[in-house]
Structures are given as C-alpha cells and as structure tokens.
Scaffold this active site. Structure first.
Site, PDB file in Angstrom:
ATOM      1  N   ASP A 256       5.695  -0.602  13.128  1.00  0.00           N
ATOM      2  CA  ASP A 256       5.711  -1.341  11.852  1.00  0.00           C
ATOM      3  C   ASP A 256       4.974  -0.575  10.745  1.00  0.00           C
ATOM      4  OD1 ASP A 256       5.881  -3.481  10.011  1.00  0.00           O
ATOM      5  OD2 ASP A 256       4.029  -4.383  10.739  1.00  0.00           O
ATOM      6  N   THR A 279       6.125  -7.048   5.735  1.00  0.00           N
ATOM      7  CA  THR A 279       7.228  -7.104   6.695  1.00  0.00           C
ATOM      8  C   THR A 279       7.725  -8.547   6.794  1.00  0.00           C
ATOM      9  OG1 THR A 279       6.148  -5.363   7.945  1.00  0.00           O
ATOM     10  CG2 THR A 279       7.878  -6.592   9.080  1.00  0.00           C
ATOM     11  N   GLN A 330      14.010  -3.233  10.136  1.00  0.00           N
ATOM     12  CA  GLN A 330      13.049  -4.123   9.482  1.00  0.00           C
ATOM     13  C   GLN A 330      13.543  -4.504   8.093  1.00  0.00           C
ATOM     14  OE1 GLN A 330       8.829  -2.938   7.586  1.00  0.00           O
ATOM     15  NE2 GLN A 330       8.688  -3.394   9.743  1.00  0.00           N
TER      16      GLN A 330
HETATM   17  C1  PKZ Z   1       3.219   8.733   7.616  1.00  0.00           C
HETATM   18  C2  PKZ Z   1       2.041   8.151   8.259  1.00  0.00           C
HETATM   19  C3  PKZ Z   1       1.642   6.797   7.922  1.00  0.00           C
HETATM   20  C4  PKZ Z   1       0.387   6.424   8.382  1.00  0.00           C
HETATM   21  C5  PKZ Z   1      -0.078   5.127   8.077  1.00  0.00           C
HETATM   22  C6  PKZ Z   1       0.868   4.229   7.476  1.00  0.00           C
HETATM   23  C7  PKZ Z   1       0.367   3.604   6.191  1.00  0.00           C
HETATM   24  C8  PKZ Z   1       1.106   2.511   5.700  1.00  0.00           C
HETATM   25  C9  PKZ Z   1       0.309   1.240   5.672  1.00  0.00           C
HETATM   26  C10 PKZ Z   1       0.298   0.617   7.006  1.00  0.00           C
HETATM   27  C11 PKZ Z   1       0.611  -0.790   7.013  1.00  0.00           C
HETATM   28  C12 PKZ Z   1       1.689  -1.208   6.070  1.00  0.00           C
HETATM   29  C13 PKZ Z   1       2.801  -1.903   6.660  1.00  0.00           C
HETATM   30  C14 PKZ Z   1       2.408  -3.166   7.256  1.00  0.00           C
HETATM   31  C15 PKZ Z   1       3.375  -4.238   6.959  1.00  0.00           C
HETATM   32  C16 PKZ Z   1       2.895  -5.472   7.477  1.00  0.00           C
HETATM   33  O1  PKZ Z   1       2.654  -5.559   8.716  1.00  0.00           O
HETATM   34  S1  PKZ Z   1       2.787  -6.903   6.551  1.00  0.00           S
HETATM   35  C17 PKZ Z   1       2.133  -8.121   7.673  1.00  0.00           C
HETATM   36  C18 PKZ Z   1       3.210  -8.885   8.369  1.00  0.00           C
HETATM   37  N1  PKZ Z   1       3.983  -9.713   7.470  1.00  0.00           N
HETATM   38  C19 PKZ Z   1       3.451 -10.820   6.886  1.00  0.00           C
HETATM   39  O2  PKZ Z   1       2.288 -11.129   7.064  1.00  0.00           O
HETATM   40  C20 PKZ Z   1       4.386 -11.672   6.052  1.00  0.00           C
HETATM   41  C21 PKZ Z   1       4.233 -13.109   6.459  1.00  0.00           C
HETATM   42  N2  PKZ Z   1       5.089 -14.018   5.654  1.00  0.00           N
HETATM   43  C22 PKZ Z   1       4.635 -14.535   4.495  1.00  0.00           C
HETATM   44  O3  PKZ Z   1       3.519 -14.272   4.073  1.00  0.00           O
HETATM   45  C23 PKZ Z   1       5.541 -15.506   3.801  1.00  0.00           C
HETATM   46  O4  PKZ Z   1       6.623 -15.839   4.648  1.00  0.00           O
HETATM   47  C24 PKZ Z   1       6.124 -14.940   2.465  1.00  0.00           C
HETATM   48  C25 PKZ Z   1       6.959 -13.693   2.739  1.00  0.00           C
HETATM   49  C26 PKZ Z   1       5.010 -14.622   1.488  1.00  0.00           C
HETATM   50  C27 PKZ Z   1       7.042 -15.977   1.858  1.00  0.00           C
HETATM   51  O5  PKZ Z   1       6.357 -17.222   1.801  1.00  0.00           O
HETATM   52  P1  PKZ Z   1       6.666 -18.312   0.666  1.00  0.00           P
HETATM   53  O6  PKZ Z   1       5.902 -19.519   1.006  1.00  0.00           O
HETATM   54  O7  PKZ Z   1       8.147 -18.451   0.560  1.00  0.00           O
HETATM   55  O8  PKZ Z   1       5.946 -17.680  -0.568  1.00  0.00           O
HETATM   56  P2  PKZ Z   1       6.421 -17.117  -1.992  1.00  0.00           P
HETATM   57  O9  PKZ Z   1       7.104 -18.171  -2.770  1.00  0.00           O
HETATM   58  O10 PKZ Z   1       7.183 -15.862  -1.812  1.00  0.00           O
HETATM   59  O11 PKZ Z   1       5.014 -16.829  -2.653  1.00  0.00           O
HETATM   60  C28 PKZ Z   1       4.001 -16.159  -1.985  1.00  0.00           C
HETATM   61  C29 PKZ Z   1       2.961 -15.757  -2.997  1.00  0.00           C
HETATM   62  O12 PKZ Z   1       3.453 -14.639  -3.714  1.00  0.00           O
HETATM   63  C30 PKZ Z   1       3.144 -14.777  -5.074  1.00  0.00           C
HETATM   64  N3  PKZ Z   1       4.062 -13.942  -5.848  1.00  0.00           N
HETATM   65  C31 PKZ Z   1       5.307 -14.212  -6.243  1.00  0.00           C
HETATM   66  N4  PKZ Z   1       5.824 -13.163  -6.918  1.00  0.00           N
HETATM   67  C32 PKZ Z   1       4.865 -12.218  -6.940  1.00  0.00           C
HETATM   68  C33 PKZ Z   1       4.800 -10.917  -7.482  1.00  0.00           C
HETATM   69  N5  PKZ Z   1       5.801 -10.349  -8.128  1.00  0.00           N
HETATM   70  N6  PKZ Z   1       3.651 -10.223  -7.299  1.00  0.00           N
HETATM   71  C34 PKZ Z   1       2.609 -10.751  -6.643  1.00  0.00           C
HETATM   72  N7  PKZ Z   1       2.623 -11.982  -6.106  1.00  0.00           N
HETATM   73  C35 PKZ Z   1       3.734 -12.715  -6.256  1.00  0.00           C
HETATM   74  C36 PKZ Z   1       3.274 -16.238  -5.314  1.00  0.00           C
HETATM   75  O13 PKZ Z   1       2.594 -16.617  -6.472  1.00  0.00           O
HETATM   76  C37 PKZ Z   1       2.652 -16.820  -4.042  1.00  0.00           C
HETATM   77  O14 PKZ Z   1       1.242 -16.864  -4.182  1.00  0.00           O
HETATM   78  P3  PKZ Z   1       0.412 -18.222  -3.863  1.00  0.00           P
HETATM   79  O15 PKZ Z   1       1.011 -19.272  -4.726  1.00  0.00           O
HETATM   80  O16 PKZ Z   1       0.670 -18.485  -2.399  1.00  0.00           O
HETATM   81  O17 PKZ Z   1      -0.995 -17.869  -4.156  1.00  0.00           O
END
Ligand code: PKZ
Length: 347
Positions: A256, A279, A330
């Site tokens: 991931d 993700t 992904q």
């Molecule tokens: C080459 C060598 C490499 C070496 C080294 C690699 C390095 C590279 C790094 C490693 C690491 C990386 C890569 C890991 C990638 C994962 O592993 S990420 C972790 C796993 N995934 C997650 O945790 C996602 C879990 N799911 C969720 O959190 C929720 O389902 C979702 C996707 C946020 C959707 O939920 P929802 O309730 O439908 O929420 P939604 O309406 O989208 O709003 C969420 C928030 O976003 C805010 N929002 C909306 N639009 C925006 C916007 N444009 N900007 C900011 N905020 C916004 C909203 O205001 C809201 O905030 P709150 O009102 O909650 O405070």
C-alpha cells in the site's frame, strides 16, 4: 457479558490500551517487531482477534497506515483456516480512518470452508465502528494446469541504486533543488510512517524522476519510464525468519506504500500537493507464498486513470529472479486544497 446491540459484540473494556512498537528501541530486532504486529494478535474469543501493536502511522496525522490493517486482517483470517490453506486473494475497503492510539479488533466471519478453497470476511473495528472490511480467499495448493507469466521488466539492480532515506538527507543539503521537488520531499517525509525506513529499504529505480528533480521522465534505463509508472526495490533490513505467514503479511503491508505517489508524481512536478490522499480500496492476488520480504522485491506501479478526486493504480510485485508474486489494484482518494473564496466583492 455485556453486549453491544449494534454489532452484537461483547464489550471488552480491558482491551482499550494500545502499545506502539517503538522501533527505535527494537531496531536490533525488526523480526520481533513484525511478529508482534502481525502474528501475535490476541485471540480474545472465537473469531475475534485484537491488535494492540501498531507500527506508528504517518507523521502528519494519527491515522493508521492502510497496509498495516490489511496485513493484520490477513493474519486474523489465516488463524481461522486449516493448516495447508494459503491466501490467494483479498479485496478490501477502507471505510473510516483508523486511529493509531486505539487497539483494532478483527472480527472474522467464516463464510465457507470448501475442500480446495475457504472464504473469510473480516471486519476491523475501533470503538465498535467498522474502519475496514476485507474478503479473503484461501486455496489449498494444487498441481499446475496451464502455465504462463509476463516477463519481469528490465530495470537496474538494487545494488546499483541509493536508499531513499540516504537520498533525502543528501538532497536536503543541496541548495539547487527546485521548489516543487523540495515541497514534494517535505510532503513525502510527513506521509511516510517513521517505522518504514527502519524496517525496510526503498530504492526507487529512477530517483530523479521519483523526487521530481527533472521535468521529463527519462528512457535511460532501457525501459519506458512513462510518467504514471514507477519501479521501487523494497527489502526488509534484517532476516525475518522462515514463516511464510510473516512474509505474506509484510508484503501486504508494503503493497500500500507506493501506489498513491505513483498517481501523484507527474502532477507533483507541476507543484500539486494534495490536501487528502487516502487509500479507498485495495486488492491483492497472491500468486505464491514462496518468496522472502528480506530479499529484494521489485514493486512496479502504474496509475491508469485519475479524475473526479479518485485514481486507479495497478501493481506487480516481482522477486529478483523474475517471479511475479503479487498483483495488486488500488483506488485512491486524491483531493486538492479547496480554493479560498475571493475577498473582493463580486460585481
Ligand atoms: C519509492 C519508495 C517509497 C517509500 C515510502 C513511500 C512513501 C509514501 C507514503 C506512505 C504512505 C502513503 C500511502 C498510504 C495510504 C493509506 O494507507 S491511507 C489510510 C487508509 N485509508 C483510509 O484511512 C481511508 C478511510 N476512509 C475514510 O476516511 C472515509 O471513508 C473517506 C474516504 C474520508 C470518506 O468518508 P466520508 O464520510 O464520505 O467523508 P467526506 O465527505 O469525503 O469528507 C471527509 C472530510 O474531508 C473533508 N474534505 C472534503 N474535501 C476536501 C478537500 N478538497 N481537501 C481537504 N479536505 C476535504 C471534509 O470536509 C471532511 O472533513 P470533516 O467534515 O470530517 O472534518
């Protein structure tokens, strides 16, 4: 025992403490750290496993790194299948961010036990709420029928490349770094879970392109490094023993790590830094468990499309001798910073 109405789960109030593995104090024992994290889940009831050991997440937010939940859910499911079954695929959704300061409870549903295949559904819970679901299929190894495989891409060997952690240090001292590259390095350093560089070595094949140090991707290594493709050699820094379950969980963990940045990189060159990069779902097909994470693996990633806040990335994990061991897919959520409302009154 008190039961939570919504999930039908017993309450386990004594399970609320979580232990961060301090990889600094365990730097001499990466193997024990990985075993605690992935194999030593506590069996608190039939089909219920608790993870108190979480490798610390990224620096910027107390959010659990996705690969960790995938690896732990895989271990919990594996603990419920008969010896001899090997995972062949998993399909997962990240429905809510996990908190690194809370333990994660893995609830396994034994969907079916067949003669050749078993299916498990795992729900990861924090404070009674689902943060992740995954369906995992296991297969009892069987004889070949048809046999074929893509050839491995030709890329420079890892021994000829620099470790990403060394590159970061070297580059920060260079005064001529373009601002886009500096911004990207800062972003990456915030995103990378601190434990990563202690446990694993990462050696990107084209470091200049990887760190946005040049405008165009090169074709200099005898392979088309098209903009949305990346190749990174990855290896655990120490021998982690011979248990294939640990190698599978650790490979799932790192699978991931590089996908989102593969989609981001060409846009980062133009100065794009996301406000959210998460993700959404992650799938793995495990073609074999005959590989070692403490030997170099090449992770090839390719982002095929991005738009509407989402991007799709495909991955292939190769052994050094050219065997394809994992195929991955992904979907990621990648959002831009919201534009500030104009301060000048509209005409
Ligand atoms: C080459 C060598 C490499 C070496 C080294 C690699 C390095 C590279 C790094 C490693 C690491 C990386 C890569 C890991 C990638 C994962 O592993 S990420 C972790 C796993 N995934 C997650 O945790 C996602 C879990 N799911 C969720 O959190 C929720 O389902 C979702 C996707 C946020 C959707 O939920 P929802 O309730 O439908 O929420 P939604 O309406 O989208 O709003 C969420 C928030 O976003 C805010 N929002 C909306 N639009 C925006 C916007 N444009 N900007 C900011 N905020 C916004 C909203 O205001 C809201 O905030 P709150 O009102 O909650 O405070």
């Amino acid at each position: 025992m008190e039961v939570d109405d919504q999930n039908g789960l017993p309450h386990y109030p004594m399970l609320l403490n979580v232990t961060h593995i301090d990889m600094t104090s365990r730097a001499d024992d990466i193997r024990a750290g990985l075993i605690d994290t992935f194999l030593n889940l506590e069996r608190v009831d039939k089909n219920l496993y608790l993870a108190r050991h979480l490798l610390k997440g990224r620096n910027s937010l107390p959010v659990v790194y996705g690969g960790q939940v995938i690896g732990q859910a895989l271990s919990a499911a594996t603990a419920t299948v008969e010896v001899g079954f090997v995972p062949n695929s998993l399909h997962s959704y990240f429905v809510q961010s996990g908190n690194v300061d809370r333990p994660i409870l893995y609830q396994v549903d034994r969907i079916r036990d067949g003669k050749s295949f078993c299916t498990r559904l795992v729900k990861a819970l924090q404070d009674g709420e689902a943060i992740f679901t995954v369906q995992i299929s296991f297969h009892r190894p069987e004889a070949d029928s048809i046999v074929h495989q893509l050839p491995m891409p030709e890329v420079p060997a890892p021994d000829s490349l620099e470790d990403l952690s060394d590159t970061f240090e070297r580059i920060k001292k260079n005064a001529n770094i373009p601002p886009a590259a500096l911004a990207m390095i800062g972003f990456k350093q915030n995103e990378i879970p601190p434990a990563f560089f202690r446990i694993f070595s990462f050696r990107p094949v084209d470091i200049d392109s990887y760190l946005c140090l040049k405008k165009e991707d090169s074709h200099s290594h005898g392979h088309p490094t098209d903009a949305y493709r990346s190749y990174v050699w990855i290896k655990a820094n120490e021998n982690i023993g011979d248990d294939p379950r640990l190698h599978l969980a650790a490979a799932a963990y790192i699978s991931d790590a590089t996908m989102i940045e593969t989609a981001l990189r060409p846009h980062s060159k133009r100065g794009f830094i996301p406000s959210m990069a998460l993700t959404l779902d992650h799938s793995i097909w495990m073609h074999t468990d005959n590989f070692r994470v403490d030997d170099w693996l090449l992770y090839e990633n390719h982002s095929t499309i991005a738009g509407g806040g989402r991007s799709l990335i495909e991955g292939k994990l190769w052994t050094r001798d050219g065997r394809l061991v994992f195929s991955t897919t992904q979907e990621a959520l990648i959002r831009a910073h919201k534009k500030r409302a104009s301060l000048s009154p509209s005409k």
